[in-house]
Design a protein around this motif. Structure first.
Motif, PDB file in Angstrom:
ATOM      1  N   MET A 136       0.829  -1.193   0.000  1.00 33.01           N
ATOM      2  CA  MET A 136       0.000   0.000   0.000  1.00 33.01           C
ATOM      3  C   MET A 136       0.868   1.249   0.000  1.00 33.01           C
ATOM      4  O   MET A 136       1.770   1.391   0.840  1.00 33.01           O
ATOM      5  CB  MET A 136      -0.916   0.012   1.235  1.00 33.01           C
ATOM      6  CG  MET A 136      -1.674  -1.297   1.464  1.00 33.01           C
ATOM      7  SD  MET A 136      -2.641  -1.832   0.028  1.00 33.01           S
ATOM      8  CE  MET A 136      -3.774  -0.467  -0.126  1.00 33.01           C
ATOM      9  N   GLY A 137       0.608   2.158  -0.930  1.00 34.32           N
ATOM     10  CA  GLY A 137       1.391   3.382  -1.042  1.00 34.32           C
ATOM     11  C   GLY A 137       1.036   4.444  -0.021  1.00 34.32           C
ATOM     12  O   GLY A 137       1.738   5.446   0.094  1.00 34.32           O
ATOM     13  N   SER A 190       2.989  10.636  -6.194  1.00 35.85           N
ATOM     14  CA  SER A 190       3.612   9.342  -6.485  1.00 35.85           C
ATOM     15  C   SER A 190       4.753   9.382  -7.500  1.00 35.85           C
ATOM     16  O   SER A 190       5.344   8.346  -7.796  1.00 35.85           O
ATOM     17  CB  SER A 190       2.543   8.359  -6.978  1.00 35.85           C
ATOM     18  OG  SER A 190       1.892   8.849  -8.134  1.00 35.85           O
ATOM     19  N   VAL A 191       5.113  10.558  -8.029  1.00 37.87           N
ATOM     20  CA  VAL A 191       6.114  10.623  -9.095  1.00 37.87           C
ATOM     21  C   VAL A 191       7.461  10.071  -8.634  1.00 37.87           C
ATOM     22  O   VAL A 191       8.071   9.218  -9.292  1.00 37.87           O
ATOM     23  CB  VAL A 191       6.270  12.067  -9.605  1.00 37.87           C
ATOM     24  CG1 VAL A 191       7.444  12.160 -10.577  1.00 37.87           C
ATOM     25  CG2 VAL A 191       4.990  12.521 -10.307  1.00 37.87           C
ATOM     26  N   ALA A 228       8.068   6.842  -0.293  1.00 38.94           N
ATOM     27  CA  ALA A 228       9.223   7.375  -1.005  1.00 38.94           C
ATOM     28  C   ALA A 228      10.129   8.208  -0.110  1.00 38.94           C
ATOM     29  O   ALA A 228      11.182   8.678  -0.550  1.00 38.94           O
ATOM     30  CB  ALA A 228       8.770   8.224  -2.193  1.00 38.94           C
ATOM     31  N   VAL A 229       9.772   8.394   1.158  1.00 41.93           N
ATOM     32  CA  VAL A 229      10.600   9.176   2.072  1.00 41.93           C
ATOM     33  C   VAL A 229      11.944   8.471   2.275  1.00 41.93           C
ATOM     34  O   VAL A 229      11.989   7.270   2.545  1.00 41.93           O
ATOM     35  CB  VAL A 229       9.887   9.361   3.422  1.00 41.93           C
ATOM     36  CG1 VAL A 229      10.818  10.006   4.451  1.00 41.93           C
ATOM     37  CG2 VAL A 229       8.631  10.211   3.244  1.00 41.93           C
ATOM     38  N   PRO A 230      13.064   9.180   2.124  1.00 41.72           N
ATOM     39  CA  PRO A 230      14.386   8.562   2.296  1.00 41.72           C
ATOM     40  C   PRO A 230      14.581   8.009   3.703  1.00 41.72           C
ATOM     41  O   PRO A 230      14.060   8.545   4.685  1.00 41.72           O
ATOM     42  CB  PRO A 230      15.352   9.720   2.015  1.00 41.72           C
ATOM     43  CG  PRO A 230      14.580  10.647   1.138  1.00 41.72           C
ATOM     44  CD  PRO A 230      13.166  10.560   1.636  1.00 41.72           C
ATOM     45  N   LEU A 231      15.361   6.937   3.791  1.00 39.12           N
ATOM     46  CA  LEU A 231      15.594   6.237   5.046  1.00 39.12           C
ATOM     47  C   LEU A 231      17.057   5.819   5.147  1.00 39.12           C
ATOM     48  O   LEU A 231      17.635   5.340   4.160  1.00 39.12           O
ATOM     49  CB  LEU A 231      14.693   4.993   5.115  1.00 39.12           C
ATOM     50  CG  LEU A 231      14.896   4.031   6.290  1.00 39.12           C
ATOM     51  CD1 LEU A 231      14.379   4.655   7.584  1.00 39.12           C
ATOM     52  CD2 LEU A 231      14.193   2.701   6.022  1.00 39.12           C
ATOM     53  N   ALA A 270      -1.154   2.894 -10.210  1.00 38.43           N
ATOM     54  CA  ALA A 270      -1.596   4.195  -9.726  1.00 38.43           C
ATOM     55  C   ALA A 270      -3.110   4.264  -9.683  1.00 38.43           C
ATOM     56  O   ALA A 270      -3.811   3.605 -10.455  1.00 38.43           O
ATOM     57  CB  ALA A 270      -1.050   5.291 -10.638  1.00 38.43           C
ATOM     58  N   ALA A 271      -3.622   5.047  -8.750  1.00 41.18           N
ATOM     59  CA  ALA A 271      -5.070   5.252  -8.663  1.00 41.18           C
ATOM     60  C   ALA A 271      -5.574   5.844  -9.967  1.00 41.18           C
ATOM     61  O   ALA A 271      -4.920   6.682 -10.581  1.00 41.18           O
ATOM     62  CB  ALA A 271      -5.395   6.172  -7.504  1.00 41.18           C
TER      63      ALA A 271
END
Length: 447
Positions: A33-34, A85-86, A52-55, A110-111
């Protein structure tokens, strides 16, 4: 050396042959789930989806569930996206490519608005429902539904084996939590077989919490501390049989935790798979910050150094980090950094981070940059990303491509727990200063 992560001791050993377990993985479709808008992670989600958040300097949150799938033998994975979402789509397309002789894939769905349903995703269950026709195109017998913003390591083959051996229709991965944390999770009760008979989403009433705590025999069997209350918390990891998923979604219910699972208890055999290990839901700035900085400890709770179950990500082919003199203690330095006469303590430096002389960085997560100064993709209408001379930065999160001029001071000391700067130059969340992506902090600024 490092903390090992595994499932809790099961009631009995798995009886399946290793080849049967491998076959289970091949018969399973992974669905990640995005996430929604991600308000609690703002401003990190201002221009990107939560996964997509850096970790940890060089990864993205979504790399965790995808890597768990790959390490568990799953080769068919969809990621459902909707908001911002890009960058997530770009990362997945660059990072996860299987060879030409394999039918494996990690693909984004994508939705979209269709003649049958003109609405965007209304919740986790609705997101799966709207894409069910794509999931059913394959011959998968099982569907593994995961969150895209959690930090943990789990071999899903254990979950699938327990699911099939117990003849379950639905299996939920659960983790023991204390009384206070139980108020923020879906809490369930299961019998000695692990079959769930009760599920309450985020219980707050003290009397209700008393009735949901694990019985003493379960606490003993799972080898938990007996001098405190424990609760079975929903980890947001679900296994559904193919036909059961179709039936369970044949309605207008929007969310798995709030709607689908509670309704399923009276109709299906729903199993709890207990997990004992490090698991963190990265839902707030505070939890994101703490989970990252824990990686700087001598023995972190999460092990990125596990060669048997590595975490995969986009290969950038960057040079080794260059240190032109520095004092560094308990830090993670990612690829391609350039550090000159700086002091770094209990901090993470993301890829391509540049730190100039005399700067002190403490208790800070720096996400790095997408380009070096002068690179073809480097903007020419703004200063280059990096941290200037004689800066002091403490208890902060510096997002990507940020320029910090000489002599800047960034600290939450003396400031409120939560605050929005009028020009959007910085925000404070949970007592942590967050400088958003692409920000420019002029020389001499005191934050």
């Amino acid at each position: 050396m490092f903390h090992e992560l595994s499932g809790m001791s099961a009631p009995r050993p798995l009886a399946l042959h290793p080849l049967e377990v491998t076959q289970l993985s091949r018969q399973t479709l992974g669905i990640i789930m995005g996430g929604g808008v991600g308000k609690r992670l703002f401003p990190l989600t201002k221009d990107r989806a939560k996964p997509a958040v850096p970790l940890a300097g060089k990864y993205r949150l979504v790399d965790i569930p995808i890597s768990n799938c790959i390490n568990s033998g799953l080769r068919h994975v969809y990621v459902l996206t909707q908001f911002n979402s890009v960058s997530l789509n770009r990362h997945i397309s660059r990072a996860y490519k299987f060879d030409l002789f394999s039918n494996g894939f990690v693909e984004v769905l994508a939705a979209q608005q269709t003649p049958d349903d003109p609405n965007w995703f209304q919740g986790t269950a609705d997101a799966v429902r709207q894409n069910l026709r794509y999931f059913l195109e394959g011959r998968h017998k099982y569907f593994l539904i995961l969150s895209g913003d959690q930090l943990y390591r789990l071999d899903f083959r254990q979950v699938l084996a327990r699911h099939t051996e117990s003849k379950a229709d639905i299996t939920l991965a659960t983790i023991p939590v204390g009384r206070e944390r139980a108020k923020s999770f879906g809490i369930m009760q299961s019998d000695e077989e692990g079959i769930i008979h009760r599920f309450v989403e985020k219980p707050k009433d003290p009397a209700l919490l008393d009735g949901l705590s694990m019985p003493a025999e379960t606490v003993q069997r799972l080898k938990l501390a007996e001098d405190q209350q424990h609760y079975e918390a929903n980890m947001g990891i679900y296994v559904f049989n193919r036909d059961v998923l179709v039936e369970a979604l044949d309605n207008k219910m929007e969310d798995f935790g709030s709607h689908i699972i509670p309704a399923a208890l009276s109709k299906y055999r729903v199993l709890s798979f207990p997990f004992k290990g490090y698991w963190e839901d990265i839902g707030t700035i505070g939890s994101f910050y703490e989970a990252n900085l824990d990686l700087c400890q001598v023995v972190p709770q999460y092990n990125f150094f596990d060669s048997l179950a590595p975490i995969y990500t986009h290969a950038r082919f960057l040079p080794a980090t260059k240190i032109n003199g520095a004092k560094i203690s308990r830090a993670l330095l990612s690829d391609g950094c350039i550090i000159t006469q700086a002091e770094i303590e209990n901090s993470i430096l993301g890829v391509r981070t540049v730190v100039e002389g005399g700067t002190v960085i403490r208790d800070t997560v720096i996400m790095g940059a997408d380009y070096y100064a002068g690179a073809p993709n480097c903007p020419t209408d703004r200063p280059y990303p990096g941290i200037g001379r004689a800066c002091r930065i403490e208890r902060a999160i510096i997002d990507k491509n940020v320029h910090i001029g000489d002599g800047v001071v960034i600290t939450p000391t003396g400031k409120p727990e939560n605050f929005d700067e009028s020009d959007g130059m910085y925000y404070i969340r949970d007592g942590i200063v967050v400088v958003p992506k692409n920000a420019v902090i002029p020389a001499g600024t005191w934050i």
